[in-house]
Design a protein around this motif. Structure first.
Motif, PDB file in Angstrom:
ATOM      1  N   ASN A 260      -5.796  -1.891 -14.142  1.00 27.13           N
ATOM      2  CA  ASN A 260      -5.876  -2.925 -13.113  1.00 27.13           C
ATOM      3  C   ASN A 260      -4.520  -3.587 -12.859  1.00 27.13           C
ATOM      4  N   ARG A 261      -3.426  -2.923 -13.260  1.00 25.02           N
ATOM      5  CA  ARG A 261      -2.087  -3.489 -13.067  1.00 25.02           C
ATOM      6  C   ARG A 261      -1.265  -2.638 -12.103  1.00 25.02           C
ATOM      7  N   PHE A 262      -0.428  -3.341 -11.341  1.00 20.06           N
ATOM      8  CA  PHE A 262       0.445  -2.696 -10.356  1.00 20.06           C
ATOM      9  C   PHE A 262       1.899  -2.939 -10.735  1.00 20.06           C
ATOM     10  N   LEU A 263       2.737  -1.922 -10.561  1.00 19.42           N
ATOM     11  CA  LEU A 263       4.168  -2.059 -10.833  1.00 19.42           C
ATOM     12  C   LEU A 263       4.851  -2.702  -9.624  1.00 19.42           C
TER      13      LEU A 263
ATOM     14  N   GLY B 259       7.747  -5.759 -13.364  1.00 21.93           N
ATOM     15  CA  GLY B 259       6.637  -6.003 -14.266  1.00 21.93           C
ATOM     16  C   GLY B 259       5.374  -5.350 -13.756  1.00 21.93           C
ATOM     17  N   TRP B 260       4.377  -5.301 -14.646  1.00 23.71           N
ATOM     18  CA  TRP B 260       3.048  -4.779 -14.308  1.00 23.71           C
ATOM     19  C   TRP B 260       2.144  -5.988 -14.142  1.00 23.71           C
ATOM     20  N   PHE B 261       1.543  -6.133 -12.956  1.00 20.12           N
ATOM     21  CA  PHE B 261       0.785  -7.338 -12.644  1.00 20.12           C
ATOM     22  C   PHE B 261      -0.638  -7.032 -12.194  1.00 20.12           C
ATOM     23  N   THR B 262      -1.577  -7.896 -12.598  1.00 19.79           N
ATOM     24  CA  THR B 262      -2.957  -7.792 -12.126  1.00 19.79           C
ATOM     25  C   THR B 262      -3.036  -8.431 -10.747  1.00 19.79           C
ATOM     26  N   ILE B 263      -4.149  -8.199 -10.050  1.00 24.90           N
ATOM     27  CA  ILE B 263      -4.323  -8.799  -8.727  1.00 24.90           C
ATOM     28  C   ILE B 263      -4.313 -10.325  -8.827  1.00 24.90           C
ATOM     29  N   GLU B 264      -4.872 -10.880  -9.902  1.00 21.84           N
ATOM     30  CA  GLU B 264      -4.869 -12.338 -10.067  1.00 21.84           C
ATOM     31  C   GLU B 264      -3.431 -12.863 -10.161  1.00 21.84           C
ATOM     32  N   GLU B 265      -2.587 -12.138 -10.887  1.00 14.85           N
ATOM     33  CA  GLU B 265      -1.179 -12.553 -11.009  1.00 14.85           C
ATOM     34  C   GLU B 265      -0.440 -12.378  -9.687  1.00 14.85           C
ATOM     35  N   ILE B 266      -0.723 -11.279  -8.981  1.00 13.62           N
ATOM     36  CA  ILE B 266      -0.044 -11.015  -7.711  1.00 13.62           C
ATOM     37  C   ILE B 266      -0.341 -12.121  -6.704  1.00 13.62           C
TER      38      ILE B 266
ATOM     39  N   GLU C 141      -1.990  -7.335   0.658  1.00 16.43           N
ATOM     40  CA  GLU C 141      -3.074  -6.607   1.314  1.00 16.43           C
ATOM     41  C   GLU C 141      -3.381  -5.298   0.589  1.00 16.43           C
ATOM     42  N   CYS C 142      -2.350  -4.525   0.275  1.00 13.09           N
ATOM     43  CA  CYS C 142      -2.560  -3.240  -0.410  1.00 13.09           C
ATOM     44  C   CYS C 142      -3.163  -3.445  -1.784  1.00 13.09           C
ATOM     45  N   ALA C 143      -2.632  -4.393  -2.547  1.00 10.38           N
ATOM     46  CA  ALA C 143      -3.131  -4.654  -3.899  1.00 10.38           C
ATOM     47  C   ALA C 143      -4.593  -5.120  -3.849  1.00 10.38           C
TER      48      ALA C 143
END
Length: 139
Positions: free
Chosen positions: A17-20, A111-118, A129-131
């Motif tokens: 569930n994390r995005f770079l 960093g690697w971030f969750t949608i909540e962090e983003i 939008e993409c996340a």
């Protein structure tokens, strides 16, 4: 006056569930977090641009780019003149789970971030939008 848009691409690398995301050092989107990406070089396909930029900014060599979204992005000056105009192709990519991301090129950090962090980070609208679209499938 119409401006001819420049081609740009970015790469979405997702682990669980994390995005770079990289912290951009240069405009556009300086001091904001975004998917690794940048301008196309002459003769490059959008897919090649996304993979090259990801590697330059994070050190990760990815594969299997799949077009996820496109954006027509214009930046305007105070007088309404178009300062920059990009057609951004956003690709989902795959990489080895063991690949380690290290900030390089014009990335001030990453960093690697969750949608909540983003949602709490300074990010361009296109990134959010993409996340959000991808997070729906992974929560």
């Amino acid at each position: 006056m119409s401006s001819i848009p420049k081609a740009a691409s970015s790469a979405i690398l997702q682990r669980g569930n994390r995005f770079l995301l990289v912290l951009r050092r240069n405009p556009p989107s300086a001091d904001m977090y975004a998917f690794p990406g940048g301008r196309a070089e002459p003769g490059e396909t959008p897919e090649e641009t996304a993979l090259r930029e990801l590697e330059e900014e994070t050190g990760i060599r990815a594969r299997s780019p799949h077009l996820f979204a496109t954006y027509d992005l214009k930046t305007h000056a105070a007088d309404g003149m178009v300062v920059s105009h990009f057609v951004l192709s956003v690709f989902r990519v795959e990489a080895e789970d063991t690949a380690v991301a290290e900030a390089g090129d014009d990335a001030a950090g990453l960093g690697w971030f969750t949608i909540e962090e983003i949602r709490r980070l300074p990010v361009p609208q296109s990134v959010l939008e993409c996340a959000e679209r991808l997070a729906v499938g992974s929560e």
